[in-house]
Design an enzyme around this catalytic site. Structure first.
Site, PDB file in Angstrom:
ATOM      1  N   GLY A   7       0.844  -0.954   0.098  1.00 31.03           N
ATOM      2  CA  GLY A   7      -0.292  -0.529  -0.413  1.00 31.03           C
ATOM      3  C   GLY A   7       0.667   1.271  -0.217  1.00 31.03           C
ATOM      4  O   GLY A   7       2.167   1.224   0.188  1.00 31.03           O
ATOM      5  N   ASP A  12       1.396  -9.033   1.222  1.00 32.49           N
ATOM      6  CA  ASP A  12       0.001  -8.006   1.013  1.00 32.49           C
ATOM      7  C   ASP A  12      -1.092  -9.750   0.000  1.00 32.49           C
ATOM      8  O   ASP A  12      -0.210 -10.342   0.365  1.00 32.49           O
ATOM      9  CB  ASP A  12       0.200  -7.465  -0.133  1.00 32.49           C
ATOM     10  CG  ASP A  12      -0.429  -6.329  -0.185  1.00 32.49           C
ATOM     11  OD1 ASP A  12      -0.420  -5.061   0.041  1.00 32.49           O
ATOM     12  OD2 ASP A  12      -1.472  -6.602  -0.704  1.00 32.49           O
ATOM     13  N   ILE A  13      -2.347  -8.988   0.327  1.00 32.33           N
ATOM     14  CA  ILE A  13      -2.604 -10.330   0.047  1.00 32.33           C
ATOM     15  C   ILE A  13      -2.535  -9.992  -1.876  1.00 32.33           C
ATOM     16  O   ILE A  13      -3.593 -10.914  -1.953  1.00 32.33           O
ATOM     17  CB  ILE A  13      -4.392  -9.604   0.273  1.00 32.33           C
ATOM     18  CG1 ILE A  13      -5.378 -10.665  -0.340  1.00 32.33           C
ATOM     19  CG2 ILE A  13      -5.161  -8.672  -0.965  1.00 32.33           C
ATOM     20  CD1 ILE A  13      -7.052 -10.824   0.353  1.00 32.33           C
ATOM     21  N   TYR A  62     -15.153   3.543   9.522  1.00 34.26           N
ATOM     22  CA  TYR A  62     -12.965   3.638   9.599  1.00 34.26           C
ATOM     23  C   TYR A  62     -12.589   4.579  11.509  1.00 34.26           C
ATOM     24  O   TYR A  62     -11.876   3.598  11.567  1.00 34.26           O
ATOM     25  CB  TYR A  62     -12.203   4.456   8.350  1.00 34.26           C
ATOM     26  CG  TYR A  62     -10.895   4.445   8.255  1.00 34.26           C
ATOM     27  CD1 TYR A  62     -10.570   3.025   8.468  1.00 34.26           C
ATOM     28  CD2 TYR A  62     -10.434   5.508   8.570  1.00 34.26           C
ATOM     29  CE1 TYR A  62      -8.777   3.672   7.810  1.00 34.26           C
ATOM     30  CE2 TYR A  62      -9.381   6.123   8.842  1.00 34.26           C
ATOM     31  CZ  TYR A  62      -8.439   4.485   8.543  1.00 34.26           C
ATOM     32  OH  TYR A  62      -6.680   5.438   8.543  1.00 34.26           O
ATOM     33  N   ILE A  81      -1.574  11.251   4.315  1.00 36.68           N
ATOM     34  CA  ILE A  81      -0.162  11.047   4.096  1.00 36.68           C
ATOM     35  C   ILE A  81      -0.007  11.484   3.010  1.00 36.68           C
ATOM     36  O   ILE A  81      -0.680  10.604   2.143  1.00 36.68           O
ATOM     37  CB  ILE A  81       0.054   9.792   4.748  1.00 36.68           C
ATOM     38  CG1 ILE A  81      -0.119   9.533   5.471  1.00 36.68           C
ATOM     39  CG2 ILE A  81       2.165   9.689   4.259  1.00 36.68           C
ATOM     40  CD1 ILE A  81       0.651   9.917   6.958  1.00 36.68           C
TER      41      ILE A  81
HETATM   42  N1  NAD Z   1      -2.454   6.691   4.233  1.00 36.11           N
HETATM   43  C1  NAD Z   1      -3.014   7.552   4.961  1.00 36.11           C
HETATM   44  O1  NAD Z   1      -3.415   8.714   5.283  1.00 36.11           O
HETATM   45  C2  NAD Z   1      -3.189   7.032   5.799  1.00 36.11           C
HETATM   46  C3  NAD Z   1      -3.943   8.420   7.121  1.00 36.11           C
HETATM   47  C4  NAD Z   1      -4.111   7.316   8.527  1.00 36.11           C
HETATM   48  C5  NAD Z   1      -4.322   6.615   8.599  1.00 36.11           C
HETATM   49  N2  NAD Z   1      -3.370   5.453   8.105  1.00 36.11           N
HETATM   50  C6  NAD Z   1      -3.338   4.152   8.042  1.00 36.11           C
HETATM   51  O2  NAD Z   1      -2.237   3.532   7.974  1.00 36.11           O
HETATM   52  C7  NAD Z   1      -2.213   2.395   7.625  1.00 36.11           C
HETATM   53  C8  NAD Z   1      -2.185   1.879   5.939  1.00 36.11           C
HETATM   54  O3  NAD Z   1      -2.660   3.013   5.013  1.00 36.11           O
HETATM   55  P1  NAD Z   1      -1.873   3.089   3.692  1.00 36.11           P
HETATM   56  O4  NAD Z   1      -2.221   3.997   2.980  1.00 36.11           O
HETATM   57  O5  NAD Z   1      -0.606   2.685   2.888  1.00 36.11           O
HETATM   58  O6  NAD Z   1      -3.630   1.604   3.069  1.00 36.11           O
HETATM   59  P2  NAD Z   1      -3.275   1.316   2.040  1.00 36.11           P
HETATM   60  O7  NAD Z   1      -4.446   0.840   0.999  1.00 36.11           O
HETATM   61  O8  NAD Z   1      -2.393   2.101   0.366  1.00 36.11           O
HETATM   62  O9  NAD Z   1      -3.174  -0.540   1.886  1.00 36.11           O
HETATM   63  C9  NAD Z   1      -2.901  -1.337   2.029  1.00 36.11           C
HETATM   64  C10 NAD Z   1      -2.944  -2.795   1.213  1.00 36.11           C
HETATM   65  O10 NAD Z   1      -3.339  -3.415   2.667  1.00 36.11           O
HETATM   66  C11 NAD Z   1      -3.459  -4.188   1.758  1.00 36.11           C
HETATM   67  N3  NAD Z   1      -5.063  -5.182   1.862  1.00 36.11           N
HETATM   68  C12 NAD Z   1      -5.818  -5.217   1.625  1.00 36.11           C
HETATM   69  N4  NAD Z   1      -6.925  -6.130   2.244  1.00 36.11           N
HETATM   70  C13 NAD Z   1      -5.917  -7.422   2.920  1.00 36.11           C
HETATM   71  C14 NAD Z   1      -5.887  -7.872   3.657  1.00 36.11           C
HETATM   72  N5  NAD Z   1      -7.796  -8.682   3.768  1.00 36.11           N
HETATM   73  N6  NAD Z   1      -4.545  -9.178   3.899  1.00 36.11           N
HETATM   74  C15 NAD Z   1      -3.158  -8.477   3.842  1.00 36.11           C
HETATM   75  N7  NAD Z   1      -3.153  -7.085   2.995  1.00 36.11           N
HETATM   76  C16 NAD Z   1      -4.512  -6.805   2.844  1.00 36.11           C
HETATM   77  C17 NAD Z   1      -3.579  -3.312   0.331  1.00 36.11           C
HETATM   78  O11 NAD Z   1      -3.456  -4.544  -0.801  1.00 36.11           O
HETATM   79  C18 NAD Z   1      -2.993  -2.952  -0.242  1.00 36.11           C
HETATM   80  O12 NAD Z   1      -2.068  -3.274  -0.464  1.00 36.11           O
HETATM   81  C19 NAD Z   1      -4.090   1.790   6.907  1.00 36.11           C
HETATM   82  O13 NAD Z   1      -3.593   1.580   9.099  1.00 36.11           O
HETATM   83  C20 NAD Z   1      -4.434   3.238   7.429  1.00 36.11           C
HETATM   84  O14 NAD Z   1      -6.055   3.114   8.076  1.00 36.11           O
HETATM   85  C21 NAD Z   1      -3.535   5.544   6.390  1.00 36.11           C
END
Ligand code: NAD
Length: 317
Positions: free
Chosen positions: A12, A35-36, A143, A173
């Site tokens: 992600g 990852d999945i 969420y 981010i």
């Molecule tokens: N990006 C932001 O701005 C932000 C802000 C606050 C919090 N967060 C938190 O940070 C964490 C990462 O966020 P991100 O932006 O990288 O998210 P993202 O959606 O870009 O990445 C999530 C990843 O998880 C994988 N995924 C989904 N279902 C899955 C499963 N069942 N098993 C394994 N992998 C799985 C997806 O393929 C993806 O690669 C999350 O917990 C999110 O809530 C992100």
């Protein structure tokens, strides 16, 4: 066998860059990305990689036991905007994956967990400006509910079972490597891509919507610093407030126009406006600054310069 690190959801937006940084710090072979799916081929081919479903307890356990994994970064989640479309899926993934890693730590299979929380733990009844560490948390999104409840469970597992779990309430981010995965602050990444592709951008939030944000370099630094911090200094085991910059769509557009004067922006708020309106506009992160010396490096202009520089390279190559 030396102890290893496992990143779940490594493909992600954040996991991609976290994996690179952790491999720089600990060595490529000591950091297993998972990852999945294998969508992000650069990441998949950059070192040890496994397909792991974060909802599958046995798959996580087997990987940890077979590879002597002692630290898990759980980055898999359904984010705010996608979570509103699929509420039960968001609850299922965000909560069960967290319980799996918390229970592996309770059983001493692993020693340490990083689990990201979010500014989504806050809601419309939270003080909107300089939101304190300890305050009203009545989130109105699925969420946000998963993050708020997740924080309570992290603190509970720490207090009851001594689990070393650490967490940050990330703001939005902004990064130039992987695209964001369905959050409410995604506009602040899309805008940089669109300015270089088309010279214009239609924003899904209104021009005066001020939200807390952070450049990826700072988010990764916060994550690795928190995980390296002396456990005795940590006073928060739910989620640390974390802050860098706050801006509106109009202000990010101005920072872009300072470098690309012809850029134009228009506004067409959609369902994500209501989510943004329920979140604070700025965050007080003094507890993080005091406990483990957190400080950010990038302001809005510096971030815009770096985003445009890196994305120009990407689009011209
Ligand atoms: N990006 C932001 O701005 C932000 C802000 C606050 C919090 N967060 C938190 O940070 C964490 C990462 O966020 P991100 O932006 O990288 O998210 P993202 O959606 O870009 O990445 C999530 C990843 O998880 C994988 N995924 C989904 N279902 C899955 C499963 N069942 N098993 C394994 N992998 C799985 C997806 O393929 C993806 O690669 C999350 O917990 C999110 O809530 C992100």
């Amino acid at each position: 066998m030396s102890s290893k690190i496992l990143i779940i959801g490594a493909c992600g937006q954040i996991g991609t860059e976290l994996t690179t940084k952790l491999r720089e710090i600990h060595g490529v072979s000591n950091v297993i990305a998972s990852d999945i799916n294998t969508r992000n081929l650069d990441l998949v081919n950059s070192g040890p990689f496994e397909i792991i479903d974060a909802k599958n307890y046995n798959a996580i356990k087997d990987c940890c036991q077979q590879n002597n994994v002692k630290t898990v970064y759980l980055m898999a989640a359904l984010l705010s905007a996608t979570g509103e479309k699929y509420p039960m899926e968001a609850w299922d993934l965000n909560m069960n994956s967290l319980f799996h890693v918390l229970n592996l730590a309770k059983k001493k299979v692993i020693d340490k967990i990083f689990w990201p929380s979010s500014i989504a733990v806050f809601g419309p009844t939270t003080p909107n400006e300089n939101t304190p560490q300890h305050t009203i948390c009545e989130p109105t999104t699925v969420y946000g509910i998963t993050k708020q409840v997740g924080e309570r469970w992290c603190e509970y597992y720490h207090n009851k079972y001594g689990v070393d779990v650490r967490s940050l309430r990330y703001p939005g981010i902004i990064s130039h490597k992987a695209m964001p995965g369905g959050g409410t602050t995604d506009y602040a990444v899309e805008i940089y891509h669109e300015v270089l592709k088309t010279g214009k951008y239609e924003c899904f939030l209104s021009k005066n919507t001020r939200l807390p944000m952070m450049f990826m370099e700072d988010a990764i630094k916060a994550t690795t610093d928190l995980m390296a911090a002396d456990a005795k200094k940590l006073t928060i085991r739910s989620g640390y407030n974390l802050s860098a910059i706050s801006f509106t769509p109009e202000e990010i557009a101005e920072s872009i126009k300072a470098q690309i004067p012809d850029f134009t922006i228009s506004y067409k708020p959609d369902f994500r406006q209501a989510i943004a309106d329920s979140w604070p506009s700025s965050i007080d992160d003094n507890v993080a600054r005091k406990d483990w010396n957190w400080s950010h490096d990038y302001n809005l202009m510096e971030m815009t310069s770096e985003m445009l520089k890196q994305l120009k390279k990407k689009y011209n190559s």
